[in-house]
Design a protein around this motif. Structure first.
Motif, PDB file in Angstrom:
ATOM      1  N   ASP A 161     -35.897 -35.616 -23.132  1.00 50.33           N
ATOM      2  CA  ASP A 161     -37.262 -36.127 -23.338  1.00 50.33           C
ATOM      3  C   ASP A 161     -38.217 -34.998 -23.717  1.00 50.33           C
ATOM      4  OD1 ASP A 161     -36.447 -38.700 -22.758  1.00 50.33           O
ATOM      5  OD2 ASP A 161     -37.012 -38.561 -20.638  1.00 50.33           O
ATOM      6  N   PHE A 162     -38.116 -33.877 -23.008  1.00 52.88           N
ATOM      7  CA  PHE A 162     -38.973 -32.729 -23.300  1.00 52.88           C
ATOM      8  C   PHE A 162     -38.663 -32.168 -24.681  1.00 52.88           C
ATOM      9  CE2 PHE A 162     -39.914 -28.088 -22.829  1.00 52.88           C
ATOM     10  CZ  PHE A 162     -41.288 -28.213 -22.834  1.00 52.88           C
ATOM     11  N   ALA A 163     -37.371 -32.084 -25.029  1.00 49.92           N
ATOM     12  CA  ALA A 163     -36.978 -31.584 -26.346  1.00 49.92           C
ATOM     13  C   ALA A 163     -37.549 -32.473 -27.453  1.00 49.92           C
ATOM     14  CB  ALA A 163     -35.454 -31.501 -26.444  1.00 49.92           C
ATOM     15  N   ALA A 167     -34.417 -26.338 -24.129  1.00 47.12           N
ATOM     16  CA  ALA A 167     -34.738 -27.683 -23.661  1.00 47.12           C
ATOM     17  C   ALA A 167     -33.539 -28.628 -23.782  1.00 47.12           C
ATOM     18  CB  ALA A 167     -35.925 -28.239 -24.433  1.00 47.12           C
ATOM     19  N   ASN A 168     -32.350 -28.107 -24.041  1.00 49.59           N
ATOM     20  CA  ASN A 168     -31.163 -28.948 -24.210  1.00 49.59           C
ATOM     21  C   ASN A 168     -30.879 -29.815 -22.991  1.00 49.59           C
ATOM     22  OD1 ASN A 168     -30.480 -28.398 -26.820  1.00 49.59           O
ATOM     23  ND2 ASN A 168     -29.053 -26.751 -26.317  1.00 49.59           N
TER      24      ASN A 168
END
Length: 166
Positions: free
Chosen positions: A8-10, A3-4
């Protein structure tokens, strides 16, 4: 790590993993997933797999996987993806007879009932495989020759060939 590219998702994943997301309706085991993180299963399949799959392009799809939270979701994905594999299909059926000491006990398990069962960890009664489809082992069959849970095999004609161990 995956997710790097999406900060936002990370961040959301970290909050989820740390139990920092607000509960829904007071149930601490329930969280609300943001609408922008939800996709239609057909769109997900289109994103992950090509429209046509065969032995000719097996490297394009054989190392990809969609994880499903429920067995029924997994069956739906498998049926949809299998329709994209071009090649000769073969259907295998399980044994549907009961062995019992008491003959009256056999009547408690009609053939139609046995054929409808789909227990966890076992293939369905009617399993259709297409040449070029990937099969994942669910049990350790022979660890010495790398036939372990999670090993992927490729349906190549009448045989299943070892592709790789993940």
């Amino acid at each position: 790590m995956r997710a790097n590219n999406d900060a936002d998702f990370a961040a959301w994943l970290l909050q989820l993993g740390n139990g920092q997301l607000p509960a829904v309706d007071g149930n601490v085991n329930t969280v609300e997933i943001p609408r922008n993180m939800v996709c239609d299963i057909a769109n997900l399949i289109d994103f992950v797999y090509p429209q046509q799959m065969s032995l000719a392009n097996v490297d394009d799809f054989a190392r990809k996987i969609i994880l499903c939270p429920r067995n029924e979701d997994c069956r739906q994905v498998n049926r949809t993806v299998l329709q994209r594999v071009t090649g000769a299909a073969r259907t295998y059926t399980a044994i549907d007879t009961v062995v019992a000491d008491d003959v009256d006990e056999i009547a408690n398990y009609p053939t139609e009932f046995l054929n409808s069962l789909e227990p966890d960890g076992l293939p369905p009664y009617r399993l259709t495989l297409v040449v070029g489809s990937v099969v994942m082992l669910l049990r350790n069959l022979d660890p010495k020759i790398r036939l372990c849970n999670g090993t992927r095999l490729l349906k190549n004609g009448e045989q299943l060939c070892l592709v790789w161990k993940h």
